[in-house]
Design a protein around this motif. Structure first.
Motif, PDB file in Angstrom:
ATOM      1  N   THR A   1      10.443  -7.925   5.965  1.00 33.99           N
ATOM      2  CA  THR A   1       9.516  -8.927   5.445  1.00 33.99           C
ATOM      3  C   THR A   1       8.095  -8.397   5.580  1.00 33.99           C
ATOM      4  O   THR A   1       7.736  -7.791   6.589  1.00 33.99           O
ATOM      5  CB  THR A   1       9.655 -10.243   6.227  1.00 33.99           C
ATOM      6  OG1 THR A   1      10.984 -10.743   6.057  1.00 33.99           O
ATOM      7  CG2 THR A   1       8.663 -11.287   5.720  1.00 33.99           C
ATOM      8  N   ILE A   2       7.278  -8.616   4.546  1.00 38.01           N
ATOM      9  CA  ILE A   2       5.901  -8.146   4.557  1.00 38.01           C
ATOM     10  C   ILE A   2       4.952  -9.317   4.311  1.00 38.01           C
ATOM     11  O   ILE A   2       5.343 -10.354   3.792  1.00 38.01           O
ATOM     12  CB  ILE A   2       5.663  -7.049   3.497  1.00 38.01           C
ATOM     13  CG1 ILE A   2       5.905  -7.603   2.086  1.00 38.01           C
ATOM     14  CG2 ILE A   2       6.561  -5.852   3.772  1.00 38.01           C
ATOM     15  CD1 ILE A   2       5.507  -6.637   0.981  1.00 38.01           C
ATOM     16  N   THR A   3       3.698  -9.134   4.691  1.00 38.26           N
ATOM     17  CA  THR A   3       2.694 -10.168   4.501  1.00 38.26           C
ATOM     18  C   THR A   3       2.089 -10.072   3.098  1.00 38.26           C
ATOM     19  O   THR A   3       2.289  -9.084   2.377  1.00 38.26           O
ATOM     20  CB  THR A   3       1.557 -10.026   5.524  1.00 38.26           C
ATOM     21  OG1 THR A   3       0.848  -8.799   5.246  1.00 38.26           O
ATOM     22  CG2 THR A   3       2.100  -9.995   6.947  1.00 38.26           C
ATOM     23  N   ALA A   4       1.315 -11.101   2.739  1.00 42.49           N
ATOM     24  CA  ALA A   4       0.644 -11.089   1.443  1.00 42.49           C
ATOM     25  C   ALA A   4      -0.335  -9.927   1.336  1.00 42.49           C
ATOM     26  O   ALA A   4      -0.446  -9.288   0.284  1.00 42.49           O
ATOM     27  CB  ALA A   4      -0.068 -12.418   1.214  1.00 42.49           C
ATOM     28  N   LEU A   5      -1.067  -9.633   2.422  1.00 46.80           N
ATOM     29  CA  LEU A   5      -2.016  -8.523   2.389  1.00 46.80           C
ATOM     30  C   LEU A   5      -1.292  -7.190   2.237  1.00 46.80           C
ATOM     31  O   LEU A   5      -1.769  -6.296   1.530  1.00 46.80           O
ATOM     32  CB  LEU A   5      -2.890  -8.528   3.641  1.00 46.80           C
ATOM     33  CG  LEU A   5      -3.915  -9.662   3.724  1.00 46.80           C
ATOM     34  CD1 LEU A   5      -4.645  -9.623   5.067  1.00 46.80           C
ATOM     35  CD2 LEU A   5      -4.918  -9.580   2.569  1.00 46.80           C
ATOM     36  N   GLU A   6      -0.143  -7.041   2.889  1.00 49.51           N
ATOM     37  CA  GLU A   6       0.640  -5.817   2.708  1.00 49.51           C
ATOM     38  C   GLU A   6       1.163  -5.714   1.279  1.00 49.51           C
ATOM     39  O   GLU A   6       1.185  -4.631   0.686  1.00 49.51           O
ATOM     40  CB  GLU A   6       1.811  -5.789   3.690  1.00 49.51           C
ATOM     41  CG  GLU A   6       1.409  -5.533   5.132  1.00 49.51           C
ATOM     42  CD  GLU A   6       2.602  -5.619   6.070  1.00 49.51           C
ATOM     43  OE1 GLU A   6       2.745  -4.715   6.906  1.00 49.51           O
ATOM     44  OE2 GLU A   6       3.379  -6.598   5.972  1.00 49.51           O
ATOM     45  N   ALA A   7       1.594  -6.849   0.722  1.00 45.24           N
ATOM     46  CA  ALA A   7       2.088  -6.849  -0.652  1.00 45.24           C
ATOM     47  C   ALA A   7       0.993  -6.437  -1.629  1.00 45.24           C
ATOM     48  O   ALA A   7       1.262  -5.779  -2.633  1.00 45.24           O
ATOM     49  CB  ALA A   7       2.632  -8.232  -1.012  1.00 45.24           C
ATOM     50  N   ARG A   8      -0.258  -6.807  -1.319  1.00 46.65           N
ATOM     51  CA  ARG A   8      -1.377  -6.432  -2.189  1.00 46.65           C
ATOM     52  C   ARG A   8      -1.824  -4.994  -1.960  1.00 46.65           C
ATOM     53  O   ARG A   8      -1.957  -4.208  -2.917  1.00 46.65           O
ATOM     54  CB  ARG A   8      -2.557  -7.373  -1.947  1.00 46.65           C
ATOM     55  CG  ARG A   8      -3.757  -7.119  -2.868  1.00 46.65           C
ATOM     56  CD  ARG A   8      -4.982  -7.886  -2.405  1.00 46.65           C
ATOM     57  NE  ARG A   8      -5.482  -7.389  -1.111  1.00 46.65           N
ATOM     58  CZ  ARG A   8      -6.488  -7.937  -0.431  1.00 46.65           C
ATOM     59  NH1 ARG A   8      -7.082  -9.032  -0.913  1.00 46.65           N
ATOM     60  NH2 ARG A   8      -6.880  -7.429   0.721  1.00 46.65           N
ATOM     61  N   ASP A   9      -2.046  -4.613  -0.702  1.00 48.01           N
ATOM     62  CA  ASP A   9      -2.718  -3.357  -0.404  1.00 48.01           C
ATOM     63  C   ASP A   9      -1.772  -2.167  -0.235  1.00 48.01           C
ATOM     64  O   ASP A   9      -2.144  -1.035  -0.528  1.00 48.01           O
ATOM     65  CB  ASP A   9      -3.555  -3.507   0.871  1.00 48.01           C
ATOM     66  CG  ASP A   9      -4.630  -4.573   0.739  1.00 48.01           C
ATOM     67  OD1 ASP A   9      -5.042  -4.863  -0.400  1.00 48.01           O
ATOM     68  OD2 ASP A   9      -5.040  -5.127   1.772  1.00 48.01           O
ATOM     69  N   LYS A  10      -0.559  -2.436   0.228  1.00 51.53           N
ATOM     70  CA  LYS A  10       0.377  -1.346   0.502  1.00 51.53           C
ATOM     71  C   LYS A  10       1.439  -1.229  -0.586  1.00 51.53           C
ATOM     72  O   LYS A  10       1.686  -0.135  -1.112  1.00 51.53           O
ATOM     73  CB  LYS A  10       1.039  -1.573   1.862  1.00 51.53           C
ATOM     74  CG  LYS A  10       2.026  -0.502   2.296  1.00 51.53           C
ATOM     75  CD  LYS A  10       2.591  -0.833   3.688  1.00 51.53           C
ATOM     76  CE  LYS A  10       3.627   0.185   4.129  1.00 51.53           C
ATOM     77  NZ  LYS A  10       4.175  -0.149   5.487  1.00 51.53           N
ATOM     78  N   PHE A  11       2.038  -2.358  -0.961  1.00 54.23           N
ATOM     79  CA  PHE A  11       3.132  -2.335  -1.933  1.00 54.23           C
ATOM     80  C   PHE A  11       2.664  -2.601  -3.359  1.00 54.23           C
ATOM     81  O   PHE A  11       3.397  -2.371  -4.309  1.00 54.23           O
ATOM     82  CB  PHE A  11       4.219  -3.337  -1.526  1.00 54.23           C
ATOM     83  CG  PHE A  11       4.928  -2.961  -0.270  1.00 54.23           C
ATOM     84  CD1 PHE A  11       6.123  -2.254  -0.306  1.00 54.23           C
ATOM     85  CD2 PHE A  11       4.403  -3.284   0.973  1.00 54.23           C
ATOM     86  CE1 PHE A  11       6.783  -1.889   0.862  1.00 54.23           C
ATOM     87  CE2 PHE A  11       5.053  -2.930   2.152  1.00 54.23           C
ATOM     88  CZ  PHE A  11       6.242  -2.227   2.097  1.00 54.23           C
TER      89      PHE A  11
END
Length: 276
Positions: A176-186
């Motif tokens: 599970t990833i956070t919204a910020l990870e979904a934006r900046d990393k993924f």
């Protein structure tokens, strides 16, 4: 005329040229059943063919965007024929919730992710054109933890935007990833905002889109879809230029209006595009 819908899918037109769909099964975490899939497909087919609607916004009621498939419903409907599920996935015209592999619509779809999204919920998001997410949202593809596969479009789409290793991190670990990870990393989220601002931000994006020529927007989306399936640049350009939507841009009223408005230094007054 707006199609009828059950209480499980809220359908409204909150502003000019914009359709708002809200998954409305909050007690079931907005999980998708076969009946709800058929209902979404019916409404989106109507949306695609309604000239006055130029963009759709999708969200969830309550504190969850979508938990994916309703596993109880899925388990109860499973056939003893082991090939049925494979055939259903391969032959599905629009994928999970009639959205995850929807390729026929030239109108933009914006996801307003008000809360967590899992499994099929993420597959829906990956096929939307723009995504606004709450800071409270988290994202997961836990299918491998349930003995199934994220097979309705997530694997190729996530691989394209995030790359093989990062896609593997979500798909093979079930992480599970956070919204910020979904934006900046993924890289599959456009905007992260406060929970209260998710839907207003998505509707503001819709207004920006509808301030542009609908002919040009729909042809541009067609170009994006062609680019996904055609690897050769020259072939993609030629297919786009010779398409029906491409032809409509140059022969329609809105290109003349856009050029006239520029010369006259005024805001264009767009009209509904002609049906293809």
């Amino acid at each position: 005329m707006q199609p009828s819908s059950s209480p499980e899918l809220s359908v409204s037109i909150p502003q000019e040229h914009t359709l708002l769909l809200a998954l409305n099964r909050p007690l079931q975490r907005n999980a998708i059943t076969p009946d709800l899939t058929r209902e979404i497909a019916h409404v989106l087919d109507w949306f695609d063919n309604e000239p006055s609607l130029w963009v759709a916004v999708l969200t969830g009621e309550g504190d969850m965007f979508c938990a994916g498939a309703d596993l109880k419903s899925w388990h109860a409907s499973q056939s003893s024929n082991v090939t049925t599920e494979q055939q259903d996935i391969a032959s599905s015209p629009h994928g999970f919730a009639a959205i995850s592999r929807r390729r026929t619509s030239l109108k933009p779809i914006i996801a307003a992710v008000n809360g967590p999204a899992y499994g099929g919920g993420v597959e829906i998001i990956l096929n939307c054109d723009l995504v606004v997410a709450s800071t409270d949202a988290v994202f997961g593809l836990p299918e491998v933890k349930r003995g199934v596969v994220a097979a309705q479009g997530a694997i190729p789409r996530l691989t394209r935007v995030a790359g093989h290793q990062l896609a593997s991190e979500m798909l093979l670990l079930g992480s599970t990833i956070t919204a910020l990870e979904a934006r900046d990393k993924f890289r599959f989220i456009n905007i992260v905002t406060s929970p209260a601002e998710v839907l207003p931000t998505a509707l503001a994006l819709a207004r920006t889109i509808t301030s542009n020529s609908p002919d040009a927007v729909q042809s541009t989306k067609e170009g994006l879809l062609i680019a996904q399936r055609v690897g050769n640049v020259d072939e993609a350009v030629a297919s786009h230029a010779l398409s029906a939507a491409g032809g409509r841009v140059w022969s329609g009223r809105n290109v003349k209006e856009g050029l006239a408005a520029f010369v006259e230094k005024r805001i264009p007054k767009w009209t509904n595009p002609a049906k293809l």
